[in-house]
Enzyme design. Structure first.
Site, PDB file in Angstrom:
ATOM      1  N   ASN A 126       2.928  -2.139  25.657  1.00 42.15           N
ATOM      2  CA  ASN A 126       4.211  -1.878  26.157  1.00 42.15           C
ATOM      3  C   ASN A 126       4.589  -0.657  26.864  1.00 42.15           C
ATOM      4  O   ASN A 126       5.571  -0.015  26.719  1.00 42.15           O
ATOM      5  CB  ASN A 126       5.125  -2.037  25.015  1.00 42.15           C
ATOM      6  CG  ASN A 126       4.812  -0.943  23.750  1.00 42.15           C
ATOM      7  OD1 ASN A 126       4.070  -0.095  23.835  1.00 42.15           O
ATOM      8  ND2 ASN A 126       5.137  -1.344  22.603  1.00 42.15           N
TER       9      ASN A 126
ATOM     10  N   ASP B 295      -2.059  11.073  17.055  1.00 38.78           N
ATOM     11  CA  ASP B 295      -1.084  10.420  16.041  1.00 38.78           C
ATOM     12  C   ASP B 295      -2.101   9.839  14.732  1.00 38.78           C
ATOM     13  O   ASP B 295      -3.013  10.023  14.867  1.00 38.78           O
ATOM     14  CB  ASP B 295      -0.447   8.945  16.824  1.00 38.78           C
ATOM     15  CG  ASP B 295      -1.643   8.520  17.787  1.00 38.78           C
ATOM     16  OD1 ASP B 295      -2.859   8.498  17.583  1.00 38.78           O
ATOM     17  OD2 ASP B 295      -0.936   7.626  18.399  1.00 38.78           O
TER      18      ASP B 295
ATOM     19  N   GLU C 118       6.718   4.692  21.107  1.00 37.30           N
ATOM     20  CA  GLU C 118       7.262   3.467  21.569  1.00 37.30           C
ATOM     21  C   GLU C 118       8.370   3.324  22.557  1.00 37.30           C
ATOM     22  O   GLU C 118       8.852   4.421  22.474  1.00 37.30           O
ATOM     23  CB  GLU C 118       7.508   2.561  20.452  1.00 37.30           C
ATOM     24  CG  GLU C 118       6.400   2.332  19.363  1.00 37.30           C
ATOM     25  CD  GLU C 118       5.310   1.501  19.481  1.00 37.30           C
ATOM     26  OE1 GLU C 118       5.079   1.223  20.804  1.00 37.30           O
ATOM     27  OE2 GLU C 118       4.767   1.043  18.617  1.00 37.30           O
TER      28      GLU C 118
ATOM     29  N   HIS D 127       3.152   2.306  25.617  1.00 36.54           N
ATOM     30  CA  HIS D 127       3.413   3.434  24.736  1.00 36.54           C
ATOM     31  C   HIS D 127       2.507   4.473  24.981  1.00 36.54           C
ATOM     32  O   HIS D 127       1.141   4.174  25.514  1.00 36.54           O
ATOM     33  CB  HIS D 127       3.596   3.000  23.235  1.00 36.54           C
ATOM     34  CG  HIS D 127       2.228   2.715  22.430  1.00 36.54           C
ATOM     35  ND1 HIS D 127       2.373   1.438  21.794  1.00 36.54           N
ATOM     36  CD2 HIS D 127       1.150   3.122  22.642  1.00 36.54           C
ATOM     37  CE1 HIS D 127       1.147   1.241  21.347  1.00 36.54           C
ATOM     38  NE2 HIS D 127       0.278   2.190  21.759  1.00 36.54           N
TER      39      HIS D 127
HETATM   40  C1  GLP Z   1      -2.732   2.644  19.890  1.00 34.50           C
HETATM   41  C2  GLP Z   1      -2.882   3.944  19.814  1.00 34.50           C
HETATM   42  C3  GLP Z   1      -2.632   4.574  21.291  1.00 34.50           C
HETATM   43  C4  GLP Z   1      -3.506   3.897  22.318  1.00 34.50           C
HETATM   44  C5  GLP Z   1      -3.001   2.808  22.179  1.00 34.50           C
HETATM   45  C6  GLP Z   1      -4.054   1.531  23.245  1.00 34.50           C
HETATM   46  O1  GLP Z   1      -1.841   2.087  19.497  1.00 34.50           O
HETATM   47  N1  GLP Z   1      -1.886   4.851  19.024  1.00 34.50           N
HETATM   48  O2  GLP Z   1      -2.912   6.201  21.229  1.00 34.50           O
HETATM   49  O3  GLP Z   1      -3.682   4.516  23.355  1.00 34.50           O
HETATM   50  O4  GLP Z   1      -2.761   2.082  21.131  1.00 34.50           O
HETATM   51  O5  GLP Z   1      -5.103   1.230  22.404  1.00 34.50           O
HETATM   52  P1  GLP Z   1      -6.297   0.661  23.269  1.00 34.50           P
HETATM   53  O6  GLP Z   1      -6.822   1.788  24.061  1.00 34.50           O
HETATM   54  O7  GLP Z   1      -7.168   0.057  22.122  1.00 34.50           O
HETATM   55  O8  GLP Z   1      -5.942  -0.351  24.366  1.00 34.50           O
END
Ligand code: GLP
Length: 243
Positions: free
Chosen positions: A136, A67, A143, A138
């Site tokens: 959440n 992404d 989402e 995702h």
């Molecule tokens: C972000 C990214 C995801 C990631 C998630 C968790 O929004 N788009 O790809 O896995 O949040 O992030 P973190 O690993 O910092 O908790």
């Protein structure tokens, strides 16, 4: 889903890097699906060390990232292209021209998503897709919603995601409201899916992912239907499950 319980973030990162390294050693021209966020940073550090000591060669690898924020370019230190350059691409010998991230600078969402779908078609099936887990549920920026999106699409970020990601920006107002993300269908078509989850703050959602209903309201829950999904999570993240 195969679950590896690691003691802590470091052990999780080491295990995940070993799995990715094994993939690249066994298939030097692997297509790796890569992720951003704080969860995979340690994994990338271990992979960089493995490259530096001569254990893994990334010269034949192609990568596709999950992404990108809409509106951010590679020079913006919050863009995912910048993150990947900093945390992995500059530290290993993957040819930069074989690394792909959705184009956040393309303002036309349809165009940006179609172009990324075309890239995904060209590079072929992802051999191993690395994933983090949002609070959440995702994955990528898919989402919670009413269905599982198949291919790359533009998403409005959930308030919870904006709040979670504001720590990286000057303020919540600076967090982009939209992003381009690979779809759940593409993720599910990867030959192997590797999810890294760490920390007590992820324990409630990880319990839902593993033990709750399989529903687009918890996007990562669908990974339980993947034939070759691996979860590497630390004790804190698994603390609300029986694992
Ligand atoms: C972000 C990214 C995801 C990631 C998630 C968790 O929004 N788009 O790809 O896995 O949040 O992030 P973190 O690993 O910092 O908790």
């Amino acid at each position: 889903m195969k679950v590896y319980k690691a003691k802590d973030y470091d052990a999780m990162s080491r295990k995940a890097a070993n799995i990715i390294a094994a993939q690249v050693i066994l298939k030097p021209n692997s297509v790796l699906g890569l992720a951003t966020g704080s969860s995979p940073i340690g994994t990338y550090e271990y992979l960089a060390a493995k490259y530096q000591n001569g254990d893994v060669d990334f010269s034949g690898v192609t990568s596709v990232n999950l992404d990108e924020y809409k509106g951010l370019d590679a020079s913006n230190d919050q863009s995912y292209r910048y993150f990947m350059n900093q945390n992995l691409f500059s530290k290993v010998n993957i040819p930069l021209e074989n690394t792909y991230v959705p184009d956040g600078t393309e303002p036309d969402s349809d165009k940006a998503c179609a172009a990324y779908n075309e890239i995904l078609r060209k590079v072929g099936t992802v051999d191993l897709q690395l994933l983090g887990l949002g609070h959440n549920g995702h994955i990528g920026f898919n989402e919670p919603g009413d269905f599982f999106p198949d291919e790359t699409h533009c998403v409005d970020l959930a308030e919870k995601t904006i709040q979670a990601n504001k720590r990286f920006f000057a303020s919540a107002e600076d967090v982009p409201r939209q992003a381009y993300t690979m779809g759940i269908g593409t993720i599910m078509r990867a030959r192997t899916v590797l999810v890294v989850v760490s920390g007590a703050d992820k324990a409630p959602i990880l319990k839902q992912v593993l033990e709750g209903p399989i529903t687009p309201q918890v996007p990562a829950s669908i990974l339980r239907l993947h034939p070759n999904a691996i979860l590497v999570a630390d004790e804190a993240a698994l603390s609300e499950t029986d694992i």
